[in-house]
Motif scaffolding. Sequence first.
Motif, PDB file in Angstrom:
ATOM      1  N   GLU A 108       0.858  -1.179   0.000  1.00 19.51           N
ATOM      2  CA  GLU A 108       0.000   0.000   0.000  1.00 19.51           C
ATOM      3  C   GLU A 108       0.898   1.233   0.000  1.00 19.51           C
ATOM      4  OE1 GLU A 108      -3.960   1.564   2.355  1.00 19.51           O
ATOM      5  OE2 GLU A 108      -2.888  -0.189   3.084  1.00 19.51           O
ATOM      6  N   GLU A 109       0.721   2.101  -0.955  1.00 20.53           N
ATOM      7  CA  GLU A 109       1.532   3.286  -1.207  1.00 20.53           C
ATOM      8  C   GLU A 109       2.868   2.909  -1.848  1.00 20.53           C
ATOM      9  OE1 GLU A 109       1.627   6.499   1.752  1.00 20.53           O
ATOM     10  OE2 GLU A 109       0.149   5.315   2.883  1.00 20.53           O
ATOM     11  N   GLU A 110       3.631   2.038  -1.191  1.00 18.51           N
ATOM     12  CA  GLU A 110       4.910   1.556  -1.729  1.00 18.51           C
ATOM     13  C   GLU A 110       5.285   0.278  -0.997  1.00 18.51           C
ATOM     14  OE1 GLU A 110       8.280   3.874   0.848  1.00 18.51           O
ATOM     15  OE2 GLU A 110       7.229   5.066  -0.658  1.00 18.51           O
ATOM     16  N   SER A 111       6.260  -0.439  -1.520  1.00 19.47           N
ATOM     17  CA  SER A 111       6.707  -1.674  -0.870  1.00 19.47           C
ATOM     18  C   SER A 111       7.285  -1.338   0.500  1.00 19.47           C
ATOM     19  CB  SER A 111       7.765  -2.361  -1.746  1.00 19.47           C
ATOM     20  OG  SER A 111       8.236  -3.527  -1.102  1.00 19.47           O
ATOM     21  N   THR A 112       6.706  -1.960   1.540  1.00 17.22           N
ATOM     22  CA  THR A 112       7.117  -1.675   2.917  1.00 17.22           C
ATOM     23  C   THR A 112       7.275  -2.993   3.659  1.00 17.22           C
ATOM     24  OG1 THR A 112       5.789   0.361   2.871  1.00 17.22           O
ATOM     25  CG2 THR A 112       6.454  -0.454   5.040  1.00 17.22           C
ATOM     26  N   LEU A 113       8.400  -3.153   4.338  1.00 16.39           N
ATOM     27  CA  LEU A 113       8.623  -4.368   5.117  1.00 16.39           C
ATOM     28  C   LEU A 113       7.720  -4.378   6.337  1.00 16.39           C
ATOM     29  CD1 LEU A 113      12.513  -4.752   5.008  1.00 16.39           C
ATOM     30  CD2 LEU A 113      10.792  -6.009   3.696  1.00 16.39           C
ATOM     31  N   GLY A 114       7.080  -5.532   6.575  1.00 14.03           N
ATOM     32  CA  GLY A 114       6.249  -5.704   7.759  1.00 14.03           C
ATOM     33  C   GLY A 114       7.056  -6.342   8.879  1.00 14.03           C
ATOM     34  N   LEU A 115       6.378  -6.943   9.830  1.00 13.45           N
ATOM     35  CA  LEU A 115       7.045  -7.599  10.955  1.00 13.45           C
ATOM     36  C   LEU A 115       7.583  -8.979  10.575  1.00 13.45           C
ATOM     37  CD1 LEU A 115       4.462  -6.529  13.663  1.00 13.45           C
ATOM     38  CD2 LEU A 115       6.780  -5.623  13.369  1.00 13.45           C
ATOM     39  N   ASN A 116       7.054  -9.572   9.512  1.00 13.57           N
ATOM     40  CA  ASN A 116       7.501 -10.857   8.981  1.00 13.57           C
ATOM     41  C   ASN A 116       7.337 -11.998   9.988  1.00 13.57           C
ATOM     42  OD1 ASN A 116       8.475 -12.538   6.953  1.00 13.57           O
ATOM     43  ND2 ASN A 116      10.598 -12.286   7.595  1.00 13.57           N
ATOM     44  N   TRP A 117       6.253 -11.987  10.732  1.00  8.58           N
ATOM     45  CA  TRP A 117       5.960 -13.080  11.669  1.00  8.58           C
ATOM     46  C   TRP A 117       5.216 -14.208  10.964  1.00  8.58           C
ATOM     47  CZ3 TRP A 117       3.645  -9.459  15.927  1.00  8.58           C
ATOM     48  CH2 TRP A 117       4.680  -8.734  16.531  1.00  8.58           C
ATOM     49  N   ILE A 118       4.393 -13.857   9.994  1.00  8.28           N
ATOM     50  CA  ILE A 118       3.666 -14.837   9.185  1.00  8.28           C
ATOM     51  C   ILE A 118       3.998 -14.502   7.732  1.00  8.28           C
ATOM     52  CG2 ILE A 118       1.420 -15.751   8.502  1.00  8.28           C
ATOM     53  CD1 ILE A 118       0.357 -15.033  11.275  1.00  8.28           C
ATOM     54  N   PRO A 119       4.853 -15.294   7.079  1.00 11.21           N
ATOM     55  CA  PRO A 119       5.264 -14.961   5.718  1.00 11.21           C
ATOM     56  C   PRO A 119       4.074 -14.772   4.779  1.00 11.21           C
ATOM     57  CG  PRO A 119       6.622 -16.736   6.596  1.00 11.21           C
ATOM     58  CD  PRO A 119       5.492 -16.517   7.575  1.00 11.21           C
ATOM     59  N   GLY A 120       4.124 -13.675   4.038  1.00  8.76           N
ATOM     60  CA  GLY A 120       3.068 -13.367   3.090  1.00  8.76           C
ATOM     61  C   GLY A 120       3.114 -11.909   2.694  1.00  8.76           C
ATOM     62  N   GLU A 121       2.164 -11.525   1.857  1.00 10.27           N
ATOM     63  CA  GLU A 121       2.113 -10.168   1.334  1.00 10.27           C
ATOM     64  C   GLU A 121       0.737  -9.550   1.552  1.00 10.27           C
ATOM     65  OE1 GLU A 121       5.061 -10.357  -2.473  1.00 10.27           O
ATOM     66  OE2 GLU A 121       3.007 -11.062  -2.789  1.00 10.27           O
TER      67      GLU A 121
END
Length: 195
Positions: A108-121
């Motif tokens: 949303e808006e641009e590619s942003t890294l999340g917390l990466n606790w549950i792999p996915g997009e």
Amino acid sequence: MLLTVVDYGVGNLRSIAKSIEKANLDDGLNYTVKVSSDVADIRSSDVNDVKKSDKIVLPGQGSFKACKEGIDKISGLQQELNESVLVKKKPIYGICAGMQLFATTGYEEESTLGLNWIPGEVIKLDLGSSNLKIPHMGWNELKIENGSKVFKDTNNQSHAYFIHSYEFIPEDKKVISLTSNYGKDVMAAVSMENI
């Protein structure tokens, strides 16, 4: 027992706290609910590893990017969330974009890294040729997908309110607990271990 609602500048925190307090009364639970942006309220103290917070709620409102920026603005918050959730296995409940932040990346808006606790997009909701409107907004029936202790009292006639334009697509479909049909099955909740 202490339940901390993380205040990182997004979400209707008072409504969330009041909803949890009401559920406490209705279900005879004994949680103290605290809304806090203080990292020390989440971590375990240094004395005998006594927990300050037994459970965590991560709210979210607005874009994935804005929510992640809110977490990043609080020094040490992401590190403490990782320690509390991934190492100490404290239960965490994500609401709306707070749940979406569990993903690896949001677009949303641009590619942003999340917390990466549950792999996915987290990607834009694609309804194909449907002429349903985006954002998906309103009350929709829930469909149970995979068992989850969090949703053990939820049935296929339960409803939830939705307002979103993006959806979390986990790599492992077994973590999907609930979906809702809006022109297609849209992921409504994930559950994995303490998350």
